[in-house]
Design an enzyme around this catalytic site. Structure first.
Site, mmCIF file in Angstrom:
data_model
loop_
_atom_site.group_PDB
_atom_site.id
_atom_site.type_symbol
_atom_site.label_atom_id
_atom_site.label_comp_id
_atom_site.label_asym_id
_atom_site.label_seq_id
_atom_site.Cartn_x
_atom_site.Cartn_y
_atom_site.Cartn_z
ATOM 1 N N THR A 1 0.744 -1.134 -0.050
ATOM 2 C CA THR A 1 0.074 0.095 0.162
ATOM 3 C C THR A 1 0.952 1.242 -0.081
ATOM 4 O O THR A 1 1.919 1.335 0.527
ATOM 5 C CB THR A 1 -0.868 0.009 1.200
ATOM 6 O OG1 THR A 1 -1.595 -1.155 1.292
ATOM 7 C CG2 THR A 1 -1.963 1.063 1.366
ATOM 8 N N ALA B 1 -2.228 4.519 -3.423
ATOM 9 C CA ALA B 1 -2.669 3.163 -3.943
ATOM 10 C C ALA B 1 -2.772 2.188 -2.853
ATOM 11 O O ALA B 1 -1.812 1.899 -2.433
ATOM 12 C CB ALA B 1 -1.728 2.836 -4.818
ATOM 13 N N SER C 1 -6.519 -0.205 -2.289
ATOM 14 C CA SER C 1 -7.156 -1.001 -3.092
ATOM 15 C C SER C 1 -6.988 -1.329 -4.528
ATOM 16 O O SER C 1 -6.712 -2.391 -5.112
ATOM 17 C CB SER C 1 -8.739 -0.630 -3.315
ATOM 18 O OG SER C 1 -9.293 -0.371 -2.041
ATOM 19 N N PHE D 1 0.872 2.503 6.097
ATOM 20 C CA PHE D 1 -0.004 1.522 6.687
ATOM 21 C C PHE D 1 0.664 -0.065 6.805
ATOM 22 O O PHE D 1 0.280 -1.098 6.703
ATOM 23 C CB PHE D 1 -1.386 1.073 6.340
ATOM 24 C CG PHE D 1 -2.170 2.289 5.716
ATOM 25 C CD1 PHE D 1 -2.083 3.216 6.731
ATOM 26 C CD2 PHE D 1 -3.045 2.467 4.838
ATOM 27 C CE1 PHE D 1 -2.993 4.536 6.510
ATOM 28 C CE2 PHE D 1 -3.730 3.361 4.727
ATOM 29 C CZ PHE D 1 -3.542 4.426 5.339
ATOM 30 N N ILE D 2 2.402 0.053 6.870
ATOM 31 C CA ILE D 2 2.890 -1.194 6.547
ATOM 32 C C ILE D 2 2.957 -1.967 8.267
ATOM 33 O O ILE D 2 3.716 -1.477 9.152
ATOM 34 C CB ILE D 2 4.344 -1.025 6.126
ATOM 35 C CG1 ILE D 2 3.901 -0.249 4.713
ATOM 36 C CG2 ILE D 2 4.703 -2.483 6.050
ATOM 37 C CD1 ILE D 2 3.103 -1.152 3.836
ATOM 38 N N GLN E 1 -4.969 -16.843 0.120
ATOM 39 C CA GLN E 1 -4.358 -17.420 1.128
ATOM 40 C C GLN E 1 -4.455 -16.134 2.398
ATOM 41 O O GLN E 1 -5.137 -16.375 3.785
ATOM 42 C CB GLN E 1 -3.028 -17.662 1.334
ATOM 43 C CG GLN E 1 -2.356 -18.028 2.632
ATOM 44 C CD GLN E 1 -0.989 -18.640 2.278
ATOM 45 O OE1 GLN E 1 -0.680 -18.928 1.032
ATOM 46 N NE2 GLN E 1 -0.318 -18.779 3.640
ATOM 47 N N GLU E 2 -4.298 -14.878 1.985
ATOM 48 C CA GLU E 2 -4.468 -13.647 3.015
ATOM 49 C C GLU E 2 -5.974 -13.504 3.324
ATOM 50 O O GLU E 2 -6.335 -13.138 4.501
ATOM 51 C CB GLU E 2 -3.936 -12.288 2.124
ATOM 52 C CG GLU E 2 -3.964 -11.199 2.953
ATOM 53 C CD GLU E 2 -3.361 -9.918 2.461
ATOM 54 O OE1 GLU E 2 -2.930 -10.072 1.287
ATOM 55 O OE2 GLU E 2 -3.368 -8.885 3.223
ATOM 56 N N GLN F 1 -22.807 -3.820 23.419
ATOM 57 C CA GLN F 1 -23.810 -3.418 23.928
ATOM 58 C C GLN F 1 -24.282 -3.967 25.128
ATOM 59 O O GLN F 1 -24.799 -3.263 26.179
ATOM 60 C CB GLN F 1 -24.976 -3.283 22.746
ATOM 61 C CG GLN F 1 -26.415 -2.863 23.186
ATOM 62 C CD GLN F 1 -26.380 -1.075 23.357
ATOM 63 O OE1 GLN F 1 -25.221 -0.618 22.773
ATOM 64 N NE2 GLN F 1 -27.345 -0.582 23.988
ATOM 65 N N GLU G 1 -15.729 -4.043 -0.135
ATOM 66 C CA GLU G 1 -16.371 -3.617 -1.554
ATOM 67 C C GLU G 1 -15.809 -4.376 -2.640
ATOM 68 O O GLU G 1 -16.323 -4.979 -3.650
ATOM 69 C CB GLU G 1 -16.420 -2.133 -1.779
ATOM 70 C CG GLU G 1 -17.168 -1.480 -0.914
ATOM 71 C CD GLU G 1 -16.723 -1.091 0.544
ATOM 72 O OE1 GLU G 1 -15.424 -1.641 0.897
ATOM 73 O OE2 GLU G 1 -17.340 -0.333 1.102
HETATM 74 C C1 FAD Z 1 -3.990 -1.411 10.181
HETATM 75 C C2 FAD Z 1 -3.674 -1.760 9.027
HETATM 76 C C3 FAD Z 1 -2.831 -2.864 8.647
HETATM 77 C C4 FAD Z 1 -2.289 -2.684 7.139
HETATM 78 N N1 FAD Z 1 -1.078 -3.530 6.880
HETATM 79 C C5 FAD Z 1 -0.775 -3.494 5.564
HETATM 80 C C6 FAD Z 1 0.564 -4.197 5.429
HETATM 81 O O1 FAD Z 1 1.172 -4.829 5.959
HETATM 82 N N2 FAD Z 1 0.836 -4.247 3.918
HETATM 83 C C7 FAD Z 1 0.165 -3.432 3.031
HETATM 84 O O2 FAD Z 1 0.685 -3.194 1.968
HETATM 85 N N3 FAD Z 1 -0.805 -2.628 3.423
HETATM 86 C C8 FAD Z 1 -1.540 -2.762 4.536
HETATM 87 N N4 FAD Z 1 -2.579 -2.162 4.926
HETATM 88 C C9 FAD Z 1 -3.203 -1.249 3.839
HETATM 89 C C10 FAD Z 1 -4.769 -2.027 3.512
HETATM 90 O O3 FAD Z 1 -4.328 -3.031 2.868
HETATM 91 C C11 FAD Z 1 -5.350 -0.851 2.760
HETATM 92 O O4 FAD Z 1 -5.783 -0.072 3.755
HETATM 93 C C12 FAD Z 1 -6.510 -1.430 2.012
HETATM 94 O O5 FAD Z 1 -6.204 -2.341 0.780
HETATM 95 C C13 FAD Z 1 -7.486 -0.370 1.279
HETATM 96 O O6 FAD Z 1 -6.565 0.552 0.618
HETATM 97 P P1 FAD Z 1 -6.556 2.222 0.965
HETATM 98 O O7 FAD Z 1 -6.661 2.033 2.440
HETATM 99 O O8 FAD Z 1 -5.813 2.939 0.371
HETATM 100 O O9 FAD Z 1 -8.238 2.543 0.781
HETATM 101 P P2 FAD Z 1 -8.911 3.054 -0.874
HETATM 102 O O10 FAD Z 1 -8.200 2.205 -1.722
HETATM 103 O O11 FAD Z 1 -8.446 4.522 -0.876
HETATM 104 O O12 FAD Z 1 -10.122 2.628 -0.637
HETATM 105 C C14 FAD Z 1 -11.043 3.457 0.330
HETATM 106 C C15 FAD Z 1 -12.693 3.078 0.274
HETATM 107 O O13 FAD Z 1 -12.969 3.054 -1.120
HETATM 108 C C16 FAD Z 1 -13.916 1.988 -1.325
HETATM 109 N N5 FAD Z 1 -13.545 1.102 -2.549
HETATM 110 C C17 FAD Z 1 -12.297 1.078 -2.795
HETATM 111 N N6 FAD Z 1 -12.352 0.399 -4.105
HETATM 112 C C18 FAD Z 1 -13.766 0.075 -4.235
HETATM 113 C C19 FAD Z 1 -14.125 -0.514 -5.409
HETATM 114 N N7 FAD Z 1 -13.572 -1.092 -6.400
HETATM 115 N N8 FAD Z 1 -15.629 -0.552 -5.498
HETATM 116 C C20 FAD Z 1 -16.205 0.035 -4.621
HETATM 117 N N9 FAD Z 1 -15.731 0.431 -3.537
HETATM 118 C C21 FAD Z 1 -14.462 0.590 -3.340
HETATM 119 C C22 FAD Z 1 -13.868 1.018 -0.084
HETATM 120 O O14 FAD Z 1 -15.020 1.283 0.797
HETATM 121 C C23 FAD Z 1 -12.672 1.384 0.677
HETATM 122 O O15 FAD Z 1 -12.506 0.879 2.080
HETATM 123 C C24 FAD Z 1 -3.086 -1.916 6.185
HETATM 124 C C25 FAD Z 1 -4.169 -1.175 6.727
HETATM 125 C C26 FAD Z 1 -4.418 -1.070 7.805
HETATM 126 C C27 FAD Z 1 -5.491 0.116 8.383
#
Ligand code: FAD
Length: 390
Positions: free
Chosen positions: A127, A131, A133, A157-158, A242-243, A337, A368
């Site tokens: 992440t 970038a 999702s 967020f790593i 797997q994840e 609750q 999503e």
């Molecule tokens: C505590 C924590 C630990 C993490 N650990 C890691 C890690 O070790 N390594 C790593 O690489 N990442 C890690 N992440 C990142 C995590 O995988 C991402 O937060 C996640 O993939 C979502 O990406 P984003 O936060 O950029 O949200 P965005 O991509 O900006 O998305 C925001 C919201 O938009 C909506 N959305 C997105 N895409 C779509 C779609 N196609 N259709 C409809 N709605 C959509 C969803 O509601 C989503 O929640 C971690 C995150 C957290 C909070």
């Protein structure tokens, strides 16, 4: 009641060992680690010594060569007590798995024994601030320079970000190529130009370190490439089921656990001359959750079984993650609750479970994205291509 049928006697013996370790080495210290925002390295070393890390790594790479259920037992025992601090799952289920599956012989021999012993801690760097999702949009660049690649970029967020010794890093080796320009590298945290950002303050999972990582002209030899050039996206896709399964295991376990806590609490706590459990509302809420938790468990166990036989497909994994993570969040809310004001107090595990839960609908693919994967399969070949819609 449907009994779980996945585990053998040796898994049960292992569970007892892991449970003892968790009760002695983790539970008494977890509150302090929440204040610290991190667990100590010594815990990783102790866990390594006990064989809790990367159980499936073959003996030739320093592991115990056990089956996946031994890892599952470790994850379940941590979630059962709400021990969200130790980032063993990322280390074992993701980083070590990537190295085992895609690494060269040299990479495996170098990293796996240290990861098994807890001497090297792994992170997965996908992440970025822009970038998440949409993984193919990563911007971190790795540009070839002779026999090396020079890496520039930022991750966010790593998990294990403060502790990690090695990162499986998603980069673009061809920024014009979209998904086919993504290449994975193993990047050591002691390379010049690698920097850790702050330990991010989170809503929950407070004892687990989650960080930004920076790469400024980090020079890595091409021998650090994991898989082939331009193959990173495809490799990541093969590991997503797997994840997602691991996330489903977490959610199924926590859901069962918080229901048990709430049964115990409401059977004792009194109001209006009766126990909270005597209210029909309490019984109905918990019975409804119990019924759905049982369905979630049975489906998750089926997915574990399929995974062990190499047959878990991305759609089933997405369904498992979608349903269990939504149930997980609903269960912690409804159970809290029933604890009333005490449920809102940090000293009560239900409060922590509530805070820890929210991430499950976001990380490792949001709900999503899970729905998108399921729907694509349902409408296979029948949706209007994006180019025509735009
Ligand atoms: C505590 C924590 C630990 C993490 N650990 C890691 C890690 O070790 N390594 C790593 O690489 N990442 C890690 N992440 C990142 C995590 O995988 C991402 O937060 C996640 O993939 C979502 O990406 P984003 O936060 O950029 O949200 P965005 O991509 O900006 O998305 C925001 C919201 O938009 C909506 N959305 C997105 N895409 C779509 C779609 N196609 N259709 C409809 N709605 C959509 C969803 O509601 C989503 O929640 C971690 C995150 C957290 C909070």
């Amino acid at each position: 009641m449907i009994e779980r049928s996945l585990f053998r006697e040796d898994h049960d013996i292992w569970r007892a060992t892991v449970r003892r370790f968790v009760e002695e080495e983790i539970v008494p210290f977890h509150s302090q680690w929440e204040h610290d925002g991190i667990v100590p390295r010594e815990l990783w070393l102790k866990a390594g010594e006990m064989g809790l890390l990367c159980c499936t790594v073959p003996e030739e790479y320093g592991g115990l060569g056990l089956d996946y259920l031994f890892d599952v037992v470790v994850f379940e025992e941590l979630w059962r007590v709400g021990a969200s601090g130790p980032g063993f799952l990322i280390h074992t289920d993701l980083v070590a798995t990537y190295i085992r599956s895609f690494g060269t012989e040299e990479q495996k021999r170098h990293w796996l024994p240290k990861m098994v012993r807890g001497e090297a801690i792994g992170s997965l760097g996908m992440t970025e601030p822009h970038a998440g999702s949409d993984l193919k949009a990563v911007r971190t660049q790795a540009i070839r320079d002779g026999n090396d690649f020079v890496v520039n970029g930022q991750k966010v967020f790593i998990s294990n970000g403060q502790l990690c010794d090695v990162v499986v890093l998603a980069t673009k080796t061809d920024s014009s190529a979209g998904a086919s320009g993504i290449t994975l590298f193993l990047v050591e945290s002691n390379r010049p130009g690698f920097a850790r950002g702050r330990n991010l303050e989170k809503l929950g999972m407070k004892a687990q370190d989650t960080s930004e990582l920076y790469f400024e002209n980090v020079r890595v030899p091409s021998s650090n490439m994991l898989g082939g050039e331009g193959q990173g996206f495809g490799l990541m896709m093969t590991k997503l089921p797997q994840e997602r399964l691991a996330q489903a295991i977490r959610s199924a376990t926590v859901t069962e656990t918080v229901i048990e806590w709430t049964v115990d609490y409401t059977a004792e706590r009194k109001a209006f001359g009766q126990t909270i459990a005597d209210f029909q509302n309490t019984q109905f809420v918990l019975a409804d959750l119990k019924a759905r938790a049982t369905m979630a468990r049975v489906f998750t166990d089926k997915c574990i079984d399929l995974f062990q036989r190499g047959k878990l497909d991305p759609v089933d994994a997405a369904m498992a993650k979608l349903v269990t993570s939504e149930l997980h969040c609903e269960a912690v809310d409804k159970c809290l609750q029933l604890f009333g004001g005490w449920g809102y107090m940090w000293e009560y595990p239900i409060s922590r479970a509530y805070a820890d839960a929210r991430v499950v609908k976001i990380a490792g693919g949001s709900v999503e994205v899970m729905k998108m994967i399921i729907a694509r399969e349902m409408f296979k070949g029948r949706l209007t291509p994006r180019a025509k819609r735009d």
